[in-house]
Write an enzyme that holds these catalytic residues in place. Sequence first.
Site, mmCIF file in Angstrom:
data_model
loop_
_atom_site.group_PDB
_atom_site.id
_atom_site.type_symbol
_atom_site.label_atom_id
_atom_site.label_comp_id
_atom_site.label_asym_id
_atom_site.label_seq_id
_atom_site.Cartn_x
_atom_site.Cartn_y
_atom_site.Cartn_z
ATOM 1 N N ARG A 77 -23.957 -75.210 26.550
ATOM 2 C CA ARG A 77 -25.117 -75.446 25.692
ATOM 3 C C ARG A 77 -24.617 -75.742 24.281
ATOM 4 O O ARG A 77 -23.922 -74.919 23.684
ATOM 5 C CB ARG A 77 -26.018 -74.215 25.676
ATOM 6 N N HIS A 123 -31.215 -76.632 16.129
ATOM 7 C CA HIS A 123 -30.693 -75.272 15.933
ATOM 8 C C HIS A 123 -30.595 -75.044 14.414
ATOM 9 O O HIS A 123 -29.506 -74.889 13.869
ATOM 10 C CB HIS A 123 -29.348 -75.121 16.635
ATOM 11 N N GLU A 169 -34.760 -70.389 18.594
ATOM 12 C CA GLU A 169 -35.224 -69.244 17.815
ATOM 13 C C GLU A 169 -36.109 -69.622 16.633
ATOM 14 O O GLU A 169 -35.713 -69.445 15.462
ATOM 15 C CB GLU A 169 -34.022 -68.432 17.317
ATOM 16 N N ASN A 309 -32.852 -65.864 24.235
ATOM 17 C CA ASN A 309 -31.690 -65.357 23.503
ATOM 18 C C ASN A 309 -31.858 -63.856 23.336
ATOM 19 O O ASN A 309 -32.929 -63.393 22.916
ATOM 20 C CB ASN A 309 -31.584 -65.996 22.118
ATOM 21 N N TYR A 311 -29.664 -60.023 22.403
ATOM 22 C CA TYR A 311 -28.427 -59.383 21.959
ATOM 23 C C TYR A 311 -28.424 -57.851 21.996
ATOM 24 O O TYR A 311 -27.392 -57.248 22.198
ATOM 25 C CB TYR A 311 -28.112 -59.808 20.515
ATOM 26 N N GLU A 380 -28.506 -67.496 25.155
ATOM 27 C CA GLU A 380 -27.493 -66.825 24.327
ATOM 28 C C GLU A 380 -27.471 -65.344 24.649
ATOM 29 O O GLU A 380 -28.532 -64.724 24.822
ATOM 30 C CB GLU A 380 -27.795 -66.943 22.821
HETATM 31 C C1 PNW Z 1 -28.524 -66.238 16.968
HETATM 32 N N1 PNW Z 1 -30.951 -61.281 13.494
HETATM 33 O O1 PNW Z 1 -28.992 -65.908 15.713
HETATM 34 C C2 PNW Z 1 -28.268 -67.727 16.823
HETATM 35 O O2 PNW Z 1 -28.977 -68.521 17.726
HETATM 36 C C3 PNW Z 1 -26.830 -68.110 16.723
HETATM 37 O O3 PNW Z 1 -26.721 -69.327 16.047
HETATM 38 C C4 PNW Z 1 -26.055 -66.994 16.069
HETATM 39 O O4 PNW Z 1 -24.747 -67.331 15.774
HETATM 40 C C5 PNW Z 1 -26.114 -65.810 17.019
HETATM 41 O O5 PNW Z 1 -27.450 -65.430 17.278
HETATM 42 C C6 PNW Z 1 -25.363 -64.582 16.538
HETATM 43 O O6 PNW Z 1 -25.926 -64.104 15.354
HETATM 44 C C7 PNW Z 1 -29.444 -64.715 15.246
HETATM 45 O O7 PNW Z 1 -30.711 -61.066 12.280
HETATM 46 C C8 PNW Z 1 -29.169 -64.419 13.931
HETATM 47 O O8 PNW Z 1 -31.657 -60.490 14.173
HETATM 48 C C9 PNW Z 1 -29.663 -63.296 13.348
HETATM 49 C C10 PNW Z 1 -30.467 -62.442 14.101
HETATM 50 C C11 PNW Z 1 -30.739 -62.727 15.428
HETATM 51 C C12 PNW Z 1 -30.240 -63.871 15.985
#
Ligand code: PNW
Length: 479
Positions: A77, A123, A169, A309, A311, A380
């Site tokens: 991707r 993006h 996002e 996405n 995390y 992601e």
């Molecule tokens: C994502 N937060 O971003 C993005 O899609 C990527 O480009 C980025 O590198 C990756 O996660 C890792 O950070 C985020 O502050 C950035 O909660 C910040 C947040 C969440 C997602």
Amino acid sequence: MSRTSLPKDFLWGFATASYQVEGAPAEDARGDSIWDVFCRIPGKIAGNENGDIACDSYHRYKEDVKLLKDMGARAYRFSISWSRVIPLGGREDPVNQKGLQYYIDLVDELLANGIEPMVTLFHWDLPQGLERYGGLLNKEEFVADYAQYSRIIFQALGDKVKYWVTFNEPWCSSILGYNEGVFAPGRTSNRSKSSVGDSSTEPWLVGHNLLIAHGAAVKIYREEFKPTQKGQIGITLNGDWVEPWDPEDPKDIEACQRKLEFAISWFGDVVYFGDYPESMRKQLGDRLPRFTPEEKDLVQGSNDFYGMNHYCANYIKHRSGEPEPEDYLGNLESLLVNKEGQEIGPVTQSPWLRPHAVGFRKLLKWISDRYGRPAIYVTENGTSLKGENDLSKEEILEDDFRVWYFKEYVTAMAEAYTHDDVDVRGYMAWSLMDNFEWAEGFETRFGVTFVDYHNGQQRFPKKSAKAMKGLFDSLMRES
Ligand code: PNW
């Protein structure tokens, strides 16, 4: 109970984004994006870094594809830099054939190596030229320009690309760009950060306009291209899992639901049901725009798949009293420690990221239930490591924490597939390689590949890069 597994045709691979990896900001007539401009403002980016070189992928895309191939990845991707293809961005502005050719070459290289491309159209790197009319704040102009840009890309790449993501996002573009002001274009009510912006209204306008632009691009794809090109298109939404700060307090439990609605359903409900969640309307009133019947028709039903996405997770504590006009969380606090003093997950380099893999399984189920069991592609998932950038190269390559993270999260996803009937079909780890981590600059690394920024951006696979294939091989089988 059947054994935890993934479908044998599961599409797994790695993700990146244009501004984070490409470099070559002015080469072959690329125009500035809002990120090029934002990085020039002192103090906005850690170390005052920028994406001028990044991973140099504009020149090294063949090495990137080789990395993917060596890892056994089935998909990649990446995103397109709009201002490479249309340097000034607008629908009347000239198309830059050289910029377009880069993406044609990249796609050809991927296909020649048996790797499926998944293309993100946007993006976060809006052409700076479109700020002439207010960029994402200007519905009529932005939607029309994005629609034409997307048409040009479908025309050029659609014979070969079968997976399209319209926006990455939109929450981040809206909240981080127009409320917190920590991402480009940096607008906020906080006058110590910016002389322009209104955190109480602009993020909601921007989110609205992104949704309509998504709908417009999907309509174009479905009417003009999909019948012959036969691909799929969807939007990618970010969302973290939530647990109540005090599981005994019904208000914290309620606040958890509200947090998911403000973060995910803000966009998800419009795409699947045609309107914003009630909880948002209740808190935001007329600051949350309304859809005309035509706009609603455009956006409702506009996902062929759900791009996810994900995390981490947070503990959620309700707030009493009236929310601030700048509040975007849903009148609650998002915390890393619960009432008992337990942390939600181990520390990483990213202040917001605490791994909590069981939350991935729970959120997959929540999304699947709420939106009627859509096909889900995880676009992601990944982690940074506390202090990774301070280590020697040899130490960085031994990223056991990242190996652990992926094992936990991919297993949690397989559990959602096997035991919770979630239709998850693909997974792109973030990220193929260390890259420009937005406001955190190059201090924070997310790659399974170490990029040596001090030695010509050479790439060295970390332990996690080598672990991925074994992990998926052990789970993918006949179901
Ligand atoms: C994502 N937060 O971003 C993005 O899609 C990527 O480009 C980025 O590198 C990756 O996660 C890792 O950070 C985020 O502050 C950035 O909660 C910040 C947040 C969440 C997602």
